[in-house]
Design an enzyme around this catalytic site. Sequence first.
Site, PDB file in Angstrom:
ATOM      1  N   GLN A   1       3.548  11.176  16.838  1.00  0.00           N
ATOM      2  CA  GLN A   1       3.165  10.659  15.461  1.00  0.00           C
ATOM      3  C   GLN A   1       3.031  12.288  14.620  1.00  0.00           C
ATOM      4  OE1 GLN A   1       2.263   8.606  13.290  1.00  0.00           O
ATOM      5  NE2 GLN A   1       3.178   7.180  14.874  1.00  0.00           N
TER       6      GLN A   1
ATOM      7  N   HIS B   1     -15.098 -31.509 -17.165  1.00  0.00           N
ATOM      8  CA  HIS B   1     -14.864 -31.691 -15.918  1.00  0.00           C
ATOM      9  C   HIS B   1     -15.854 -32.758 -15.474  1.00  0.00           C
ATOM     10  CE1 HIS B   1     -13.428 -27.581 -16.243  1.00  0.00           C
ATOM     11  NE2 HIS B   1     -13.137 -27.436 -14.890  1.00  0.00           N
TER      12      HIS B   1
ATOM     13  N   GLU C   1      -3.946   3.890  11.926  1.00  0.00           N
ATOM     14  CA  GLU C   1      -3.157   3.008  11.801  1.00  0.00           C
ATOM     15  C   GLU C   1      -2.730   2.571  13.342  1.00  0.00           C
ATOM     16  OE1 GLU C   1       0.295   5.276  10.548  1.00  0.00           O
ATOM     17  OE2 GLU C   1       1.679   3.352  10.146  1.00  0.00           O
ATOM     18  N   HIS C   2      -2.531   3.671  14.200  1.00  0.00           N
ATOM     19  CA  HIS C   2      -2.108   3.088  15.502  1.00  0.00           C
ATOM     20  C   HIS C   2      -3.262   3.701  16.455  1.00  0.00           C
ATOM     21  CE1 HIS C   2       1.692   4.508  13.540  1.00  0.00           C
ATOM     22  NE2 HIS C   2       2.050   3.231  14.121  1.00  0.00           N
TER      23      HIS C   2
END
Length: 448
Positions: A272, A434, A341-342
């Site tokens: 990384q 409605h 992230e990892h």
Amino acid sequence: AEKSADGRITMQRINSATVSEAELLKALQRPSQKSPEAILKIVTPIIDDVRKNGDKALLSYTHRFEKATSLTSPVIKAPFPPELMKLDPETIKAIDTSYENIKKFHAAQKEDKPLQVETMPGVVCGRFSRPIERVGLYIPGGTAVLPSTALMLGVPAKVAGCKKLVLASPPRADGSITPEIVYVAHKVGAESIVLAGGAQAVAAMAYGTESVSKVDKILGPGNQFVTAAKMHVSNDTNAGVSIDMPAGPSEVLVIADKDANPAFVASDLLSQAEHGVDSQVILIAVDLNEQQLKAIDDEVHNQATALPRVDIVRGSIAHSVTVQVNTIQEAMRISNEYAPEHLILQINDAAKSVDQVMNAGSVFIGEWTPESVGDYSAGVNHSLPTYGFAKQYSGVNLASFMKHITCSNLTAEGLKNVGSAVMQLAKVEELEAHRRAVEIRIKHMNGQ
Ligand code: NAD
């Protein structure tokens, strides 16, 4: 931790037992990014220019930023000429293997059949999915060649059934594009490749130009200019374009215990750390003694100095940290707070600990699962939330290329069953039309 005086490449070390929670969080802070306002000031005029002046503006930025001054057309359309994708057989085989695995894993994410639930007798609610028709896939350029990113975006888009895939990637200075990217574009059935990068590429896909097809969603990582441009166009309701997620520099958090192989741990941290100087790597060391910690430090230094990208590694290791903890529970608590992230688990019975993972982009379980397998070929996606966004975002997956559409289908009996609740709430909200839409039908049923 600055570069140490003896030139050793080493991570700062803290002990979670002896620092306050505030100090711990400070040590785990991501390296700060340039202020979004400053970046927006740069990208907004580029986006406006491309929106107004189309191809001409797009080309001028490619000439300026990529120095590709010989480029005369900003797009190559399919079918792509074979001479643009000449590759050696080993590379073709590697791309083909990865392609098949990514395809298998993402195809398995398809829902078997549309959802259908009868919430009350005669009240049937359903949900089905449809692909997003046109998607723009940004493949970062700069110095690296990133066919893997083309795979990670292109394969799920194809599996989802998107009709039009537009790839964009900055060309090289001679105006050419990496053959690996063209090969992947060909394999996933892309409509075109936009030879442009940065905010100009994002703007071209968001608004369309004479030669670039407008898309409905833009996905893919990129630098701060790309990210800011994606956020800017997705905020423009006139553009009608969405994005995958905000992207920041890559990061990893490794949890290692006594049984972890120091060489493996170091290799994961470095894989990384070599991404960019703004990358961050965190090691959480569970109950390691000084000798075991030193073994990892030594491996980091020795392996790092042998890497071609050692200078980048020096930069990223400078804001990376080893946190000593006593238990797996404490390690998991810190990891969930960091939301990496990892996440790599090099611990005993790693698979068992996955239950405790609350926030992470993608998890790599056990000593035989280096993160690189997920980056390229295992089948999982590598486009993942960074910067703590794993707390609220998923990584790119099949659903990133789909929309869910709901439907309801009532019988007369169903409308009778649910009608009084609808009419009462419409009354509370003072939306008389409605209320009457139900009443008129009920009266009709009753022959009134
Ligand atoms: P990039 O394609 O993201 O950006 C290149 C573009 O940046 C240029 O085309 C130019 O338009 C723009 N740009 C550069 N300087 C500018 C300036 N001063 N003003 C305006 N625009 C400018 O390529 P990159 O810069 O090499 O960045 C790659 C990014 O992708 C990195 O941030 C990296 O972390 C990330 N990345 C992600 C993955 C992944 O998740 N798949 C893999 C590798 C890299």
